[in-house]
Design a protein around this motif. Structure first.
Motif, PDB file in Angstrom:
ATOM      1  N   LYS A   7       0.827  -1.219   0.000  1.00 56.87           N
ATOM      2  CA  LYS A   7       0.000   0.000   0.000  1.00 56.87           C
ATOM      3  C   LYS A   7       0.853   1.258   0.000  1.00 56.87           C
ATOM      4  O   LYS A   7       0.482   2.266  -0.594  1.00 56.87           O
ATOM      5  CB  LYS A   7      -0.920   0.014   1.225  1.00 56.87           C
ATOM      6  N   ILE A  10       4.820   1.945  -4.049  1.00 59.17           N
ATOM      7  CA  ILE A  10       4.304   1.580  -5.364  1.00 59.17           C
ATOM      8  C   ILE A  10       5.280   0.694  -6.140  1.00 59.17           C
ATOM      9  O   ILE A  10       4.865  -0.159  -6.922  1.00 59.17           O
ATOM     10  CB  ILE A  10       3.898   2.842  -6.164  1.00 59.17           C
ATOM     11  N   PHE A  13       4.803  -2.728  -4.797  1.00 63.67           N
ATOM     12  CA  PHE A  13       3.533  -3.194  -5.342  1.00 63.67           C
ATOM     13  C   PHE A  13       3.713  -3.722  -6.769  1.00 63.67           C
ATOM     14  O   PHE A  13       3.264  -4.816  -7.099  1.00 63.67           O
ATOM     15  CB  PHE A  13       2.504  -2.061  -5.309  1.00 63.67           C
ATOM     16  N   THR A  54       0.514   0.212 -13.533  1.00 58.55           N
ATOM     17  CA  THR A  54       0.880   0.117 -12.119  1.00 58.55           C
ATOM     18  C   THR A  54       0.204   1.217 -11.317  1.00 58.55           C
ATOM     19  O   THR A  54      -0.358   0.956 -10.240  1.00 58.55           O
ATOM     20  CB  THR A  54       2.408   0.204 -11.944  1.00 58.55           C
ATOM     21  N   HIS A  58      -2.488   0.340  -8.515  1.00 55.93           N
ATOM     22  CA  HIS A  58      -2.138   0.721  -7.144  1.00 55.93           C
ATOM     23  C   HIS A  58      -3.224   1.604  -6.537  1.00 55.93           C
ATOM     24  O   HIS A  58      -3.587   1.445  -5.363  1.00 55.93           O
ATOM     25  CB  HIS A  58      -0.776   1.422  -7.104  1.00 55.93           C
TER      26      HIS A  58
END
Length: 63
Positions: A7, A10, A13, A54, A58
């Motif tokens: 979280k 990024i 993630f 992404t 995200h």
């Protein structure tokens, strides 16, 4: 996978949730985006879709 890290980071993630193998410039762009900087893309850069996807994924993940 660390959900809190995903979280808040990024790049983590992208690499650990989405499974992307990012290029250095993609990591840099995502970090700048995460820091609130405005980012622009040139026409000839490969890998723009990975960065854009992404960011979109995200945003969905953290909301």
């Amino acid at each position: 996978m660390n959900i809190e890290k995903a979280k808040n980071d990024i790049v983590y993630f992208a690499e650990n949730v989405l499974g992307y193998k990012l290029q250095n410039w993609q990591r840099d762009v995502l970090k700048k985006y995460d820091d609130g900087e405005i980012i622009f893309f040139g026409d000839h850069r490969n890998g723009k879709n990975i960065v854009i996807n992404t960011i979109k994924e995200h945003q969905n993940f953290i909301s």
